[in-house]
Design a protein around this motif. Structure first.
Motif, PDB file in Angstrom:
ATOM      1  N   ARG A  52       0.807  -1.229   0.000  1.00  0.00           N
ATOM      2  CA  ARG A  52       0.000   0.000   0.000  1.00  0.00           C
ATOM      3  C   ARG A  52       0.839   1.278   0.000  1.00  0.00           C
ATOM      4  O   ARG A  52       0.300   2.358   0.224  1.00  0.00           O
ATOM      5  CB  ARG A  52      -0.936   0.002   1.196  1.00  0.00           C
ATOM      6  CG  ARG A  52      -1.981  -1.087   1.101  1.00  0.00           C
ATOM      7  CD  ARG A  52      -2.967  -1.024   2.252  1.00  0.00           C
ATOM      8  NE  ARG A  52      -3.933  -2.103   2.143  1.00  0.00           N
ATOM      9  CZ  ARG A  52      -3.789  -3.284   2.718  1.00  0.00           C
ATOM     10  NH1 ARG A  52      -2.737  -3.548   3.430  1.00  0.00           N
ATOM     11  NH2 ARG A  52      -4.710  -4.217   2.559  1.00  0.00           N
ATOM     12  N   VAL A  53       2.125   1.160  -0.236  1.00  0.00           N
ATOM     13  CA  VAL A  53       2.992   2.350  -0.229  1.00  0.00           C
ATOM     14  C   VAL A  53       2.704   3.208  -1.457  1.00  0.00           C
ATOM     15  O   VAL A  53       2.696   2.723  -2.579  1.00  0.00           O
ATOM     16  CB  VAL A  53       4.482   1.938  -0.181  1.00  0.00           C
ATOM     17  CG1 VAL A  53       5.371   3.146  -0.389  1.00  0.00           C
ATOM     18  CG2 VAL A  53       4.796   1.257   1.138  1.00  0.00           C
ATOM     19  N   ARG A  54       2.444   4.499  -1.203  1.00  0.00           N
ATOM     20  CA  ARG A  54       2.170   5.460  -2.269  1.00  0.00           C
ATOM     21  C   ARG A  54       3.252   6.531  -2.368  1.00  0.00           C
ATOM     22  O   ARG A  54       3.446   7.135  -3.409  1.00  0.00           O
ATOM     23  CB  ARG A  54       0.832   6.192  -2.016  1.00  0.00           C
ATOM     24  CG  ARG A  54      -0.354   5.317  -1.831  1.00  0.00           C
ATOM     25  CD  ARG A  54      -1.595   6.110  -1.424  1.00  0.00           C
ATOM     26  NE  ARG A  54      -1.442   7.038  -0.299  1.00  0.00           N
ATOM     27  CZ  ARG A  54      -1.338   6.694   0.980  1.00  0.00           C
ATOM     28  NH1 ARG A  54      -1.351   5.431   1.329  1.00  0.00           N
ATOM     29  NH2 ARG A  54      -1.228   7.605   1.922  1.00  0.00           N
ATOM     30  N   ASP A  55       3.904   6.797  -1.229  1.00  0.00           N
ATOM     31  CA  ASP A  55       4.876   7.880  -1.157  1.00  0.00           C
ATOM     32  C   ASP A  55       5.795   7.623   0.039  1.00  0.00           C
ATOM     33  O   ASP A  55       5.664   6.598   0.716  1.00  0.00           O
ATOM     34  CB  ASP A  55       4.164   9.234  -1.030  1.00  0.00           C
ATOM     35  CG  ASP A  55       3.155   9.264   0.122  1.00  0.00           C
ATOM     36  OD1 ASP A  55       3.279   8.464   1.087  1.00  0.00           O
ATOM     37  OD2 ASP A  55       2.230  10.088   0.074  1.00  0.00           O
ATOM     38  N   LYS A  56       6.691   8.559   0.294  1.00  0.00           N
ATOM     39  CA  LYS A  56       7.652   8.364   1.385  1.00  0.00           C
ATOM     40  C   LYS A  56       6.945   8.253   2.738  1.00  0.00           C
ATOM     41  O   LYS A  56       7.337   7.443   3.574  1.00  0.00           O
ATOM     42  CB  LYS A  56       8.673   9.499   1.410  1.00  0.00           C
ATOM     43  CG  LYS A  56       9.769   9.278   2.427  1.00  0.00           C
ATOM     44  CD  LYS A  56      10.822  10.353   2.374  1.00  0.00           C
ATOM     45  CE  LYS A  56      11.861  10.168   3.454  1.00  0.00           C
ATOM     46  NZ  LYS A  56      12.834  11.257   3.451  1.00  0.00           N
ATOM     47  N   ASP A  57       5.904   9.058   2.951  1.00  0.00           N
ATOM     48  CA  ASP A  57       5.183   8.996   4.234  1.00  0.00           C
ATOM     49  C   ASP A  57       4.572   7.616   4.470  1.00  0.00           C
ATOM     50  O   ASP A  57       4.699   7.057   5.563  1.00  0.00           O
ATOM     51  CB  ASP A  57       4.079  10.067   4.297  1.00  0.00           C
ATOM     52  CG  ASP A  57       4.642  11.475   4.445  1.00  0.00           C
ATOM     53  OD1 ASP A  57       5.797  11.626   4.890  1.00  0.00           O
ATOM     54  OD2 ASP A  57       3.902  12.427   4.114  1.00  0.00           O
ATOM     55  N   SER A  58       3.920   7.068   3.454  1.00  0.00           N
ATOM     56  CA  SER A  58       3.308   5.745   3.638  1.00  0.00           C
ATOM     57  C   SER A  58       4.377   4.653   3.734  1.00  0.00           C
ATOM     58  O   SER A  58       4.183   3.646   4.417  1.00  0.00           O
ATOM     59  CB  SER A  58       2.285   5.434   2.542  1.00  0.00           C
ATOM     60  OG  SER A  58       2.847   5.525   1.261  1.00  0.00           O
ATOM     61  N   MET A  98       7.321   5.116   5.249  1.00  0.00           N
ATOM     62  CA  MET A  98       7.789   5.224   6.642  1.00  0.00           C
ATOM     63  C   MET A  98       6.794   4.580   7.603  1.00  0.00           C
ATOM     64  O   MET A  98       7.186   3.927   8.568  1.00  0.00           O
ATOM     65  CB  MET A  98       8.051   6.686   7.015  1.00  0.00           C
ATOM     66  CG  MET A  98       9.245   7.286   6.307  1.00  0.00           C
ATOM     67  SD  MET A  98      10.796   6.449   6.779  1.00  0.00           S
ATOM     68  CE  MET A  98      11.860   6.931   5.425  1.00  0.00           C
ATOM     69  N   LEU A  99       5.501   4.715   7.328  1.00  0.00           N
ATOM     70  CA  LEU A  99       4.488   4.059   8.167  1.00  0.00           C
ATOM     71  C   LEU A  99       4.570   2.543   8.037  1.00  0.00           C
ATOM     72  O   LEU A  99       4.438   1.819   9.029  1.00  0.00           O
ATOM     73  CB  LEU A  99       3.087   4.550   7.810  1.00  0.00           C
ATOM     74  CG  LEU A  99       2.765   5.979   8.259  1.00  0.00           C
ATOM     75  CD1 LEU A  99       1.416   6.418   7.709  1.00  0.00           C
ATOM     76  CD2 LEU A  99       2.795   6.087   9.775  1.00  0.00           C
ATOM     77  N   ALA A 100       4.803   2.055   6.826  1.00  0.00           N
ATOM     78  CA  ALA A 100       4.953   0.609   6.622  1.00  0.00           C
ATOM     79  C   ALA A 100       6.180   0.101   7.384  1.00  0.00           C
ATOM     80  O   ALA A 100       6.143  -0.974   7.998  1.00  0.00           O
ATOM     81  CB  ALA A 100       5.077   0.287   5.134  1.00  0.00           C
ATOM     82  N   LEU A 101       7.260   0.855   7.358  1.00  0.00           N
ATOM     83  CA  LEU A 101       8.467   0.478   8.095  1.00  0.00           C
ATOM     84  C   LEU A 101       8.217   0.511   9.602  1.00  0.00           C
ATOM     85  O   LEU A 101       8.635  -0.386  10.331  1.00  0.00           O
ATOM     86  CB  LEU A 101       9.631   1.398   7.724  1.00  0.00           C
ATOM     87  CG  LEU A 101      10.169   1.202   6.308  1.00  0.00           C
ATOM     88  CD1 LEU A 101      10.957   2.417   5.848  1.00  0.00           C
ATOM     89  CD2 LEU A 101      11.012  -0.061   6.225  1.00  0.00           C
ATOM     90  N   LEU A 102       7.509   1.534  10.064  1.00  0.00           N
ATOM     91  CA  LEU A 102       7.182   1.650  11.489  1.00  0.00           C
ATOM     92  C   LEU A 102       6.418   0.411  11.950  1.00  0.00           C
ATOM     93  O   LEU A 102       6.754  -0.201  12.959  1.00  0.00           O
ATOM     94  CB  LEU A 102       6.355   2.926  11.720  1.00  0.00           C
ATOM     95  CG  LEU A 102       5.948   3.191  13.158  1.00  0.00           C
ATOM     96  CD1 LEU A 102       6.207   4.652  13.499  1.00  0.00           C
ATOM     97  CD2 LEU A 102       4.484   2.878  13.366  1.00  0.00           C
ATOM     98  N   HIS A 127       6.860  -5.318  -7.170  1.00  0.00           N
ATOM     99  CA  HIS A 127       5.835  -4.345  -7.577  1.00  0.00           C
ATOM    100  C   HIS A 127       6.171  -2.953  -7.064  1.00  0.00           C
ATOM    101  O   HIS A 127       5.979  -1.961  -7.763  1.00  0.00           O
ATOM    102  CB  HIS A 127       4.450  -4.789  -7.093  1.00  0.00           C
ATOM    103  CG  HIS A 127       3.947  -5.993  -7.808  1.00  0.00           C
ATOM    104  ND1 HIS A 127       3.666  -7.169  -7.163  1.00  0.00           N
ATOM    105  CD2 HIS A 127       3.696  -6.215  -9.117  1.00  0.00           C
ATOM    106  CE1 HIS A 127       3.261  -8.063  -8.050  1.00  0.00           C
ATOM    107  NE2 HIS A 127       3.276  -7.517  -9.240  1.00  0.00           N
ATOM    108  N   PHE A 128       6.658  -2.865  -5.841  1.00  0.00           N
ATOM    109  CA  PHE A 128       7.065  -1.580  -5.267  1.00  0.00           C
ATOM    110  C   PHE A 128       8.148  -0.937  -6.132  1.00  0.00           C
ATOM    111  O   PHE A 128       8.081   0.249  -6.447  1.00  0.00           O
ATOM    112  CB  PHE A 128       7.551  -1.793  -3.827  1.00  0.00           C
ATOM    113  CG  PHE A 128       8.202  -0.583  -3.222  1.00  0.00           C
ATOM    114  CD1 PHE A 128       7.446   0.508  -2.832  1.00  0.00           C
ATOM    115  CD2 PHE A 128       9.575  -0.552  -3.024  1.00  0.00           C
ATOM    116  CE1 PHE A 128       8.051   1.630  -2.264  1.00  0.00           C
ATOM    117  CE2 PHE A 128      10.189   0.557  -2.465  1.00  0.00           C
ATOM    118  CZ  PHE A 128       9.417   1.649  -2.083  1.00  0.00           C
TER     119      PHE A 128
END
Length: 132
Positions: A37-43, A45-49, A88-89
């Motif tokens: 679901r990563v769309r940008d750097k913010d998402s 970072m949330l996935a990494l968190l 895919h990412f």
């Protein structure tokens, strides 16, 4: 397939089948980061968190990511980071992926220099074997 845990970590490698079972046999701790679901750097970072089970105090930047991956207090000496849906990412977010790869590979080198092991593994769909 050659077991990645038989050799020192080297770049981004394909995750083995039955990875958790194999990792346990080699006493390697595993965390997975879902990049679906990563769309940008913010998402990202949330996935990494979420994937790394970090606290809300995580800095949400590349330096903070490097620090948590190389901190001997935060990570075991033998640690595998699994990037789920990585291919895919890479295709969807080439620039962001290049930035992430640079940080992960720097952290891998730093861990090696400190006598630790950080595997970065890409989870691929069935039937695809690839090495970056």
């Amino acid at each position: 397939m050659i077991n990645v845990f038989n050799a020192p970590p080297e770049g981004i490698q394909t995750a083995p089948h039955d990875m958790r079972i194999i990792a346990a046999g080699y006493q390697v701790s595993v965390r997975e980061v879902d990049l679906t679901r990563v769309r940008d750097k913010d998402s990202l970072m949330l996935a990494l968190l979420r994937g790394l089970a970090l606290t809300q105090t995580f800095g949400h930047n590349w330096d903070a990511l490097f620090d948590v991956l190389t901190d001997p207090e935060a990570r075991p000496a033998r640690f595998a980071l699994v990037l789920c849906d990585y291919d895919h990412f890479r295709k969807r977010h080439a620039k962001l992926c290049a930035e992430l790869e640079a940080v992960l590979l720097d952290a891998q080198r730093s861990a090696t220099e400190a006598g630790r092991q950080l595997w970065v593994l890409a989870e691929e769909p069935e039937g695809q074997l690839r090495r970056w």
